[in-house]
Design a protein around this motif. Structure first.
Motif, PDB file in Angstrom:
ATOM      1  N   LYS A 236       0.817  -1.223   0.000  1.00 12.62           N
ATOM      2  CA  LYS A 236       0.000   0.000   0.000  1.00 12.62           C
ATOM      3  C   LYS A 236       0.848   1.268   0.000  1.00 12.62           C
ATOM      4  O   LYS A 236       0.431   2.321  -0.478  1.00 12.62           O
ATOM      5  CB  LYS A 236      -0.925  -0.009   1.219  1.00 12.62           C
ATOM      6  N   VAL A 237       2.050   1.189   0.584  1.00  8.03           N
ATOM      7  CA  VAL A 237       2.901   2.383   0.647  1.00  8.03           C
ATOM      8  C   VAL A 237       3.218   2.960  -0.739  1.00  8.03           C
ATOM      9  O   VAL A 237       3.527   4.144  -0.861  1.00  8.03           O
ATOM     10  CB  VAL A 237       4.228   2.108   1.393  1.00  8.03           C
ATOM     11  N   CYS A 238       3.122   2.112  -1.772  1.00  7.30           N
ATOM     12  CA  CYS A 238       3.440   2.603  -3.123  1.00  7.30           C
ATOM     13  C   CYS A 238       2.513   3.746  -3.540  1.00  7.30           C
ATOM     14  O   CYS A 238       2.882   4.597  -4.354  1.00  7.30           O
ATOM     15  CB  CYS A 238       3.347   1.477  -4.149  1.00  7.30           C
ATOM     16  N   ALA A 239       1.312   3.754  -2.971  1.00  8.58           N
ATOM     17  CA  ALA A 239       0.349   4.799  -3.344  1.00  8.58           C
ATOM     18  C   ALA A 239       0.800   6.172  -2.844  1.00  8.58           C
ATOM     19  O   ALA A 239       0.298   7.208  -3.291  1.00  8.58           O
ATOM     20  CB  ALA A 239      -1.028   4.458  -2.781  1.00  8.58           C
ATOM     21  N   LEU A 240       1.745   6.198  -1.912  1.00  5.97           N
ATOM     22  CA  LEU A 240       2.190   7.482  -1.356  1.00  5.97           C
ATOM     23  C   LEU A 240       3.118   8.239  -2.300  1.00  5.97           C
ATOM     24  O   LEU A 240       3.356   9.432  -2.140  1.00  5.97           O
ATOM     25  CB  LEU A 240       2.912   7.249  -0.017  1.00  5.97           C
ATOM     26  N   ALA A 241       3.660   7.535  -3.301  1.00  7.24           N
ATOM     27  CA  ALA A 241       4.662   8.160  -4.180  1.00  7.24           C
ATOM     28  C   ALA A 241       4.151   9.438  -4.824  1.00  7.24           C
ATOM     29  O   ALA A 241       4.899  10.392  -5.000  1.00  7.24           O
ATOM     30  CB  ALA A 241       5.104   7.164  -5.241  1.00  7.24           C
ATOM     31  N   LYS A 242       2.872   9.453  -5.164  1.00  9.11           N
ATOM     32  CA  LYS A 242       2.384  10.645  -5.872  1.00  9.11           C
ATOM     33  C   LYS A 242       2.468  11.897  -4.997  1.00  9.11           C
ATOM     34  O   LYS A 242       2.619  13.002  -5.493  1.00  9.11           O
ATOM     35  CB  LYS A 242       0.979  10.417  -6.426  1.00  9.11           C
ATOM     36  N   ASP A 243       2.374  11.732  -3.681  1.00  7.07           N
ATOM     37  CA  ASP A 243       2.523  12.885  -2.786  1.00  7.07           C
ATOM     38  C   ASP A 243       3.972  13.103  -2.351  1.00  7.07           C
ATOM     39  O   ASP A 243       4.397  14.214  -2.107  1.00  7.07           O
ATOM     40  CB  ASP A 243       1.686  12.682  -1.512  1.00  7.07           C
ATOM     41  N   PHE A 244       4.686  12.014  -2.211  1.00  2.86           N
ATOM     42  CA  PHE A 244       6.023  12.112  -1.604  1.00  2.86           C
ATOM     43  C   PHE A 244       7.179  12.160  -2.601  1.00  2.86           C
ATOM     44  O   PHE A 244       8.323  12.231  -2.198  1.00  2.86           O
ATOM     45  CB  PHE A 244       6.261  10.919  -0.660  1.00  2.86           C
ATOM     46  N   CYS A 245       6.894  12.070  -3.887  1.00  2.01           N
ATOM     47  CA  CYS A 245       8.040  12.077  -4.805  1.00  2.01           C
ATOM     48  C   CYS A 245       8.685  13.457  -4.753  1.00  2.01           C
ATOM     49  O   CYS A 245       8.006  14.473  -4.669  1.00  2.01           O
ATOM     50  CB  CYS A 245       7.630  11.708  -6.228  1.00  2.01           C
ATOM     51  N   TRP A 246       9.960  13.490  -4.730  1.00  2.00           N
ATOM     52  CA  TRP A 246      10.671  14.762  -4.595  1.00  2.00           C
ATOM     53  C   TRP A 246      11.872  14.831  -5.524  1.00  2.00           C
ATOM     54  O   TRP A 246      12.258  15.887  -5.989  1.00  2.00           O
ATOM     55  CB  TRP A 246      11.168  14.924  -3.150  1.00  2.00           C
ATOM     56  N   PHE A 247      12.417  13.678  -5.859  1.00  2.00           N
ATOM     57  CA  PHE A 247      13.678  13.616  -6.582  1.00  2.00           C
ATOM     58  C   PHE A 247      13.589  14.310  -7.937  1.00  2.00           C
ATOM     59  O   PHE A 247      14.444  15.105  -8.303  1.00  2.00           O
ATOM     60  CB  PHE A 247      14.028  12.131  -6.750  1.00  2.00           C
ATOM     61  N   ASP A 248      12.536  14.006  -8.688  1.00  2.00           N
ATOM     62  CA  ASP A 248      12.420  14.595 -10.028  1.00  2.00           C
ATOM     63  C   ASP A 248      11.849  16.007 -10.001  1.00  2.00           C
ATOM     64  O   ASP A 248      11.671  16.619 -11.041  1.00  2.00           O
ATOM     65  CB  ASP A 248      11.614  13.695 -10.984  1.00  2.00           C
ATOM     66  N   LYS A 249      11.543  16.507  -8.796  1.00  2.00           N
ATOM     67  CA  LYS A 249      11.004  17.871  -8.730  1.00  2.00           C
ATOM     68  C   LYS A 249      12.097  18.899  -8.479  1.00  2.00           C
ATOM     69  O   LYS A 249      11.823  20.087  -8.421  1.00  2.00           O
ATOM     70  CB  LYS A 249       9.975  17.951  -7.611  1.00  2.00           C
ATOM     71  N   ARG A 250      13.322  18.437  -8.247  1.00  2.00           N
ATOM     72  CA  ARG A 250      14.384  19.394  -7.952  1.00  2.00           C
ATOM     73  C   ARG A 250      14.684  20.239  -9.191  1.00  2.00           C
ATOM     74  O   ARG A 250      14.525  19.787 -10.323  1.00  2.00           O
ATOM     75  CB  ARG A 250      15.631  18.645  -7.461  1.00  2.00           C
ATOM     76  N   PRO A 251      15.082  21.502  -8.960  1.00  2.00           N
ATOM     77  CA  PRO A 251      15.132  22.460 -10.073  1.00  2.00           C
ATOM     78  C   PRO A 251      16.031  22.075 -11.251  1.00  2.00           C
ATOM     79  O   PRO A 251      15.724  22.450 -12.383  1.00  2.00           O
ATOM     80  CB  PRO A 251      15.638  23.749  -9.412  1.00  2.00           C
ATOM     81  N   LEU A 252      17.110  21.347 -11.027  1.00  2.00           N
ATOM     82  CA  LEU A 252      17.992  21.043 -12.159  1.00  2.00           C
ATOM     83  C   LEU A 252      17.856  19.590 -12.618  1.00  2.00           C
ATOM     84  O   LEU A 252      18.685  19.085 -13.361  1.00  2.00           O
ATOM     85  CB  LEU A 252      19.456  21.347 -11.802  1.00  2.00           C
ATOM     86  N   HIS A 253      16.781  18.933 -12.193  1.00  2.00           N
ATOM     87  CA  HIS A 253      16.591  17.534 -12.573  1.00  2.00           C
ATOM     88  C   HIS A 253      16.542  17.414 -14.095  1.00  2.00           C
ATOM     89  O   HIS A 253      15.867  18.189 -14.770  1.00  2.00           O
ATOM     90  CB  HIS A 253      15.289  17.000 -11.969  1.00  2.00           C
ATOM     91  N   GLY A 254      17.260  16.451 -14.621  1.00  2.00           N
ATOM     92  CA  GLY A 254      17.228  16.209 -16.066  1.00  2.00           C
ATOM     93  C   GLY A 254      18.273  17.004 -16.837  1.00  2.00           C
ATOM     94  O   GLY A 254      18.452  16.787 -18.026  1.00  2.00           O
ATOM     95  N   GLU A 255      18.979  17.944 -16.178  1.00  2.00           N
ATOM     96  CA  GLU A 255      20.015  18.707 -16.881  1.00  2.00           C
ATOM     97  C   GLU A 255      21.359  18.015 -16.707  1.00  2.00           C
ATOM     98  O   GLU A 255      21.747  17.689 -15.592  1.00  2.00           O
ATOM     99  CB  GLU A 255      20.147  20.128 -16.299  1.00  2.00           C
ATOM    100  N   LYS A 256      22.042  17.831 -17.804  1.00  2.00           N
ATOM    101  CA  LYS A 256      23.394  17.269 -17.699  1.00  2.00           C
ATOM    102  C   LYS A 256      24.385  18.421 -17.802  1.00  2.00           C
ATOM    103  O   LYS A 256      24.411  19.143 -18.799  1.00  2.00           O
ATOM    104  CB  LYS A 256      23.614  16.267 -18.822  1.00  2.00           C
ATOM    105  N   ILE A 257      25.146  18.623 -16.754  1.00  2.00           N
ATOM    106  CA  ILE A 257      26.069  19.756 -16.720  1.00  2.00           C
ATOM    107  C   ILE A 257      27.498  19.255 -16.572  1.00  2.00           C
ATOM    108  O   ILE A 257      27.801  18.449 -15.698  1.00  2.00           O
ATOM    109  CB  ILE A 257      25.726  20.714 -15.551  1.00  2.00           C
ATOM    110  N   LEU A 258      28.345  19.746 -17.452  1.00  2.00           N
ATOM    111  CA  LEU A 258      29.756  19.361 -17.401  1.00  2.00           C
ATOM    112  C   LEU A 258      30.509  20.395 -16.559  1.00  2.00           C
ATOM    113  O   LEU A 258      30.385  21.591 -16.801  1.00  2.00           O
ATOM    114  CB  LEU A 258      30.283  19.369 -18.837  1.00  2.00           C
ATOM    115  N   VAL A 259      31.245  19.916 -15.584  1.00  2.00           N
ATOM    116  CA  VAL A 259      32.006  20.825 -14.719  1.00  2.00           C
ATOM    117  C   VAL A 259      33.487  20.696 -15.062  1.00  2.00           C
ATOM    118  O   VAL A 259      34.067  19.624 -14.934  1.00  2.00           O
ATOM    119  CB  VAL A 259      31.754  20.508 -13.231  1.00  2.00           C
ATOM    120  N   THR A 260      34.074  21.807 -15.516  1.00  2.00           N
ATOM    121  CA  THR A 260      35.459  21.742 -16.020  1.00  2.00           C
ATOM    122  C   THR A 260      36.478  22.371 -15.082  1.00  2.00           C
ATOM    123  O   THR A 260      37.467  22.903 -15.515  1.00  2.00           O
ATOM    124  CB  THR A 260      35.589  22.496 -17.358  1.00  2.00           C
ATOM    125  N   ARG A 261      36.210  22.353 -13.806  1.00  2.00           N
ATOM    126  CA  ARG A 261      37.173  22.961 -12.893  1.00  2.00           C
ATOM    127  C   ARG A 261      38.473  22.154 -12.855  1.00  2.00           C
ATOM    128  O   ARG A 261      38.480  20.981 -13.177  1.00  2.00           O
ATOM    129  CB  ARG A 261      36.613  22.990 -11.476  1.00  2.00           C
TER     130      ARG A 261
END
Ligand code: SAH
Length: 497
Positions: A236-261
């Motif tokens: 039953k806990v699987c039903a909570l994902a729609k309220d508790f998902c957070w990972f894909d809501k972060r502002p830079l989710h899905g962006e691939k950024i190369l860091v050249t430091r």
């Protein structure tokens, strides 16, 4: 006395490098040999000490690359050589990780060992998908089950017993057997509408979640093309994902950024971008190497009273200076009344690391402002300790203010080409959209690594400072410039995209 080696089994967690434990990182930093698996993420592999011997025993689903008995033997042999061996494994070594099997041979031979637990994918991939594996309102137990059948054999799972527990069920290694697992649970009387989910590549930037019910899971997962590594969660806990998902809501989710430091300093920027959800690829294409010996710097420091100002334009310059001073048998007291200028907050921090306070940091962190503001304040001679090819804007501004100066190169920038093939492919496929540049030399290093003739039209450079941006434009790279020359401003720039 003969030195006895030691084996440390370390759980690397499911992928996100932030999920490696402090003890795990400490063990890894001491390793002379690292024996690692396919499921250990690239960012953690990058933490392996440069000098350590690295042995990849990565397992492919049905054809084991290195058979288990041989892995056990490698651990034993290296320990007998007297080495500190870290056995790095995905998730937790004792949760379907064969950690126990690997210890048996060591125990037999009296080899010293430790086991550093890791965060298992069963819990972490669920958590990153917004599924708490237990919740008081829904269940009172959690079961972790393997969905892998021994070669040629049927699954040996007591489905009836599992259904009776009414607990949350998490299956590892179950992608191939998933339809059979579903069938088994249905036949054992589980409600076909029971919430179920799969989480693929959990805690990594490629994470995907498939929401379903027990009866719709096979079809949904097939439609999404869910593949290994993935966990199956039923309960039953699987039903909570729609309220508790957070990972894909972060502002830079899905962006691939190369860091050249530069290699020495990629950490903070990468960590900050990752925390915001970006898929960060570290590409340290330049390295700063102090010029040793540096007679010119020694001579200048030997008559430091002749200067009113000592000027630094990078942390690397500060470190080269400090090493030289130490080499002369001196310390901070030698500087006496000389005043210190730093181009920006990072350089000022490097000075502070040696107990020195910058007397001047320009209002805008670049060479031109540093020169102009120095010229306003100074009336004596200026000593500049910086890169071999420094920006002319600094000395031009000093000359304009009629200042006399000595400009001494104390380190050089070396370009590295560690993965140019891979990088070129990523650019051509449009996989990378943003590349961070913190100095003109990072642009030069990047371009020389990928090759001048490469197609840079699909990327945008996120730049610190006008000079950095100018260098990027020279190569046809579209640019955005951070408001201030700080790492935080660069992160803000990424957020504003
Ligand atoms: N010791 C590991 C499990 C090894 S068995 C642990 O504690 O996590 C390998 C299985 O782990 C895979 O088939 C998959 O079911 C699961 N797994 C490992 N990493 C995963 C990840 N990042 N996302 C989803 N499942 C993962």
């Amino acid at each position: 006395m003969e030195r006895r080696g030691k084996v440390i089994l370390v759980g690397a967690g499911p992928g996100d490098p932030g999920l490696l434990t402090l003890r795990g990182r400490e063990a890894l930093s001491q390793a002379e040999v690292v024996v690692y698996d396919r499921l250990v993420g690239p960012a953690i592999l990058a933490m392996m000490p440069e000098k350590a011997e690295k042995i990849d025993v990565g397992k492919e689903a049905s054809h084991h690359k290195v058979p288990q008995w041989q892995i056990n033997q490698i651990l034993l042999d290296k320990a007998l050589e007297g080495k500190v061996v870290v056995r790095l494994k995905g998730g937790d070594p004792f949760v379907f990780g064969r950690g126990g099997e690997e210890l048996e041979l060591l125990v037999e031979h009296g080899i010293e060992f430790e086991e550093v637990p890791g965060i298992t994918s069963a819990i972490a991939a669920s958590a990153y998908a917004g599924i708490p594996v237990t919740h008081r309102d829904f269940c009172s137990s959690l079961h972790i089950i393997t969905g892998h059948a021994r070669a040629g054999a049927e699954l040996s799972i007591d489905f009836e017993a599992l259904v009776r527990t009414k607990g949350t069920l998490v299956f590892l290694m179950g992608v191939t057997a998933m339809p059979k697992i579903v069938e088994g649970l249905l036949q054992a009387g589980m409600d076909p509408d029971m919430p179920a989910a799969m989480v693929e590549s959990g805690t990594t930037p490629a994470q995907r979640r498939c929401d379903a019910t027990l009866s719709t899971l096979p079809e949904r997962a097939a439609a999404m093309g869910i593949h290994s590594p993935a966990i199956i969660i039923v309960g039953k806990v699987c039903a909570l994902a729609k309220d508790f998902c957070w990972f894909d809501k972060r502002p830079l989710h899905g962006e691939k950024i190369l860091v050249t430091r530069p290699k020495e300093r990629a950490g903070t920027l990468s960590d900050k971008l990752r925390a915001l959800g970006a898929d960060v690829v570290e590409y340290p294409c330049i390295e700063t190497v102090p010029i040793v010996p540096c007679p010119e710097m020694e001579r200048a420091l030997g008559q430091i009273q002749a200067y009113q100002w000592l000027v630094f334009t990078s942390p690397a310059g500060v470190e080269a200076f400090w090493e030289c001073l130490r080499g002369m048998g001196k310390d901070a007291r030698h500087l006496g009344a000389v005043r210190l200028a730093a181009i920006g907050s990072g350089t000022a921090r490097a000075l502070a690391g040696h107990g020195l306070t910058a007397d001047l940091i320009p209002s805008v962190y670049d060479a031109a402002h540093l020169g102009a503001e120095l010229a306003e304040q100074a009336d004596g001679r200026v000593l500049i300790l910086r890169a071999e090819i420094g920006s002319p804007a600094l000395t031009e501004a000093l000359e304009k203010g009629n200042m006399s100066y000595d400009d001494i190169p104390v380190y050089r920038t070396v370009y590295e080409n560690p993965r140019s093939e891979e990088l070129r492919r990523m650019l051509e496929d449009g996989e990378v959209t943003y590349v961070t540049f913190t100095s003109a030399s990072t642009v030069k290093g990047f371009v020389s690594s990928v090759g001048e003739e490469a197609d840079f039209s699909k990327i945008t450079g996120l730049c610190i400072g006008e000079q950095t941006a100018a260098e990027a434009r020279k190569h046809g790279i579209a640019v955005r410039i951070a408001q201030k020359a700080t790492i935080d401003a660069l992160v803000d720039l990424a957020l504003a995209l």
